[in-house]
Design a protein around this motif. Structure first.
Motif, short mmCIF file in Angstrom:
data_model
loop_
_atom_site.label_atom_id
_atom_site.label_comp_id
_atom_site.label_asym_id
_atom_site.label_seq_id
_atom_site.Cartn_x
_atom_site.Cartn_y
_atom_site.Cartn_z
N MET A 54 0.83 -1.21 0.00
CA MET A 54 0.00 0.00 0.00
C MET A 54 0.86 1.26 0.00
SD MET A 54 -3.38 -0.57 0.07
CE MET A 54 -4.21 0.63 1.09
N THR A 55 2.04 1.17 0.56
CA THR A 55 2.91 2.35 0.62
C THR A 55 3.42 2.76 -0.76
OG1 THR A 55 4.94 1.06 0.99
CG2 THR A 55 3.66 1.68 2.94
N THR A 56 3.28 1.89 -1.75
CA THR A 56 3.72 2.23 -3.11
C THR A 56 2.64 2.97 -3.89
OG1 THR A 56 2.94 0.18 -4.17
CG2 THR A 56 5.12 0.12 -3.12
N LEU A 57 1.42 3.00 -3.40
CA LEU A 57 0.33 3.60 -4.17
C LEU A 57 0.51 5.10 -4.44
CD1 LEU A 57 -2.86 1.77 -2.81
CD2 LEU A 57 -1.50 1.27 -4.84
N PRO A 58 0.97 5.89 -3.47
CA PRO A 58 1.15 7.32 -3.79
C PRO A 58 2.10 7.55 -4.96
CG PRO A 58 1.14 7.02 -1.42
CD PRO A 58 1.17 5.65 -2.03
N GLU A 59 3.19 6.79 -5.05
CA GLU A 59 4.12 6.95 -6.16
C GLU A 59 3.48 6.48 -7.46
OE1 GLU A 59 7.36 7.53 -8.71
OE2 GLU A 59 6.72 8.46 -6.84
N MET A 60 2.71 5.41 -7.41
CA MET A 60 2.00 4.96 -8.60
C MET A 60 1.00 6.02 -9.07
SD MET A 60 1.39 0.96 -7.54
CE MET A 60 0.50 0.52 -9.02
N ALA A 61 0.33 6.65 -8.12
CA ALA A 61 -0.62 7.71 -8.46
C ALA A 61 0.09 8.88 -9.11
CB ALA A 61 -1.36 8.17 -7.21
N ARG A 62 1.29 9.21 -8.60
CA ARG A 62 2.06 10.31 -9.20
C ARG A 62 2.41 9.98 -10.64
NH1 ARG A 62 6.61 11.62 -11.00
NH2 ARG A 62 7.46 9.53 -10.68
N GLN A 63 2.80 8.74 -10.88
CA GLN A 63 3.14 8.34 -12.25
C GLN A 63 1.93 8.46 -13.17
OE1 GLN A 63 4.84 4.39 -11.17
NE2 GLN A 63 6.66 5.08 -12.29
N ILE A 64 0.77 8.08 -12.69
CA ILE A 64 -0.45 8.17 -13.49
C ILE A 64 -0.78 9.63 -13.81
CG2 ILE A 64 -2.95 7.82 -13.43
CD1 ILE A 64 -2.34 5.24 -11.78
N ASP A 65 -0.66 10.49 -12.81
CA ASP A 65 -0.99 11.91 -13.02
C ASP A 65 0.00 12.61 -13.94
OD1 ASP A 65 -3.25 11.77 -11.46
OD2 ASP A 65 -2.31 12.57 -9.65
#
Length: 312
Positions: A236-247
Motif C-alpha cells: 500500500m505504501t507504493t500507491l502514492p508513487e504509482m498515483a504520481r506516475q499516473i498523473d
C-alpha cells in the motif's frame, strides 16, 4: 397536553440531553427506505436526537424504529412534507423516482439526499428532476456497511448543491464522516464506484491467493493474518508513487519493469498446476503482456492504465 404527550416530551428531552445536541442542530429528518442500511441510517438520526420520520413500502419494517421514537408516515407524501431534510436509500435510482414521483409536489424547498447506489449519469438526471420540483439535491455514496454507520470508520461521500451540504453538514455527520466532493451530482457515485472497484480488485487478489495456498491445505485464516495482510500493507505504501506516475504520465521504471514482470506467467503456471482457475488474475496479466508488446516494456506497472483509461 395529556399524560402520553407529557411522557413523550420528557423522553425527547432525555434523549436530547443524552445526545448533547444543541437545539439548532436537531434538524427533523425523514428517511425513506428501511432496508438494512436505511433502517440503520434512521436509527443513527434517532440516537443523535433528531426528530425522525420514516416511510417504507412495507410498513412493518418501521416497527422497531417506531418503538425507538420514530414517527411513521402513512404515505410517502406525508413523509416528504414532514422534514426539510429527506434522505432516501433504496434499491436503485428507478425505485427512487418511482417512490418520489407521487410526492414530487411536496419536494419544493426541501433538501433531497439520495444515498442509493447508482451511476453518475443517473445522479445527474435525478438532480435535474429534483430541481424541476424545487428541491436542492445531494447524491451520496456510503463507504460503510450498516454496522459501521455512526462510527468513526464510516465515510459518506456527497456531491450536489453546496449550500445544502453546508446547511446540513452537522446532521449528515451523524452518519459518519461527511465528505463533499463538488457541485456535480455525479461525483459522489463516481468516487463510490471507483472505491468499490479498488475493493473488489483487492478481494479478487485475496481469493486467488487463498485458493493457491489452500490447494496445499494451508488455512486461509493463518495465511491471511501472518503473511498476506503485512504484505499488502507494505505494498500500500507504493500507491502514492504509482498515483504520481499516473498523473504525470511518467512511467519510467525504477525497480521492476513491465517486461520483467510479464516475462513469465508463473502465477498462471502455478495456478494451473494446483488446479486453481486463473480467471481472477489472467485479465491483468494479459494487459501487462499487451503493454509490453506495444513497446512499453521499460515502463513501470502503472503504465497499464493507458490501456483502459478514457482518452481525453
Amino acid at each position: 397536553m395529556n399524560r402520553n404527550d407529557h411522557e413523550q416530551s420528557r423522553n425527547d428531552r432525555v434523549l436530547e440531553e443524552a445526545a448533547g445536541i444543541p437545539d439548532a442542530d436537531r434538524t427533523p429528518v425523514t428517511v425513506i427506505g428501511l432496508g438494512a442500511m436505511g433502517s440503520t441510517l434512521a436509527g443513527a438520526f434517532l440516537d443523535s436526537g433528531h426528530p425522525t420520520t420514516v416511510w417504507n413500502r412495507t410498513p412493518g419494517k418501521a416497527d422497531a424504529l417506531v418503538a425507538r421514537g420514530a414517527a411513521l408516515a402513512a404515505t410517502v407524501d406525508e413523509a416528504v412534507k414532514a422534514s426539510s431534510l429527506v434522505v432516501i436509500c433504496v434499491l436503485d435510482y428507478s425505485v427512487v423516482q418511482e417512490i418520489l414521483q407521487p410526492a414530487s409536489s411536496g419536494l419544493a424547498g426541501r433538501v433531497l439526499v439520495n444515498l442509493t447506489n447508482g451511476t453518475p449519469v443517473r445522479a445527474r438526471e435525478l438532480a435535474e428532476w429534483a430541481g424541476r420540483h424545487g428541491a436542492d439535491y445531494l447524491d451520496g455514496g456510503i463507504m460503510a456497511v450498516p454496522s459501521l454507520i455512526a462510527r468513526p470508520e464510516a465515510v459518506l461521500l456527497y456531491s450536489g448543491t453546496e449550500d445544502a451540504f453546508n446547511r446540513h453538514h452537522s446532521t449528515l455527520s451523524r452518519l459518519g464522516k461527511a465528505v463533499y466532493l463538488g457541485s456535480d451530482p455525479g461525483l459522489a457515485p463516481l468516487h463510490d464506484l471507483a472505491l468499490l472497484s479498488g475493493m473488489y480488485g483487492m478481494f479478487g487478489g485475496f481469493l486467488h491467493a487463498a485458493a493457491l495456498v489452500g490447494s496445499e491445505g494451508v488455512k486461509a485464516t493463518e495465511f491471511t493474518s501472518t503473511l498476506l495482510i503485512p504484505w499488502l500493507q507494505a505494498m500500500m505504501t507504493t500507491l502514492p508513487e504509482m498515483a504520481r506516475q499516473i498523473d504525470t504520465g511518467d512511467y519510467t521504471s525504477k525497480e521492476a519493469s513491465l517486461e520483467m514482470q510479464a516475462s513469465n506467467d508463473t502465477i498462471g503456471e502455478v495456478s494451473r498446476a494446483q488446479g486453481i482457475s486463473t480467471e481472477l488474475f489472467a485479465p491483468l496479466y494479459d494487459l501487462m503482456k499487451r503493454r509490453v508488446a506495444e513497446g512499453h516494456g521499460s515502463d513501470d506497472f502503472p503504465s497499464v492504465i493507458e490501456l483502459i483509461r478514457k482518452r481525453h
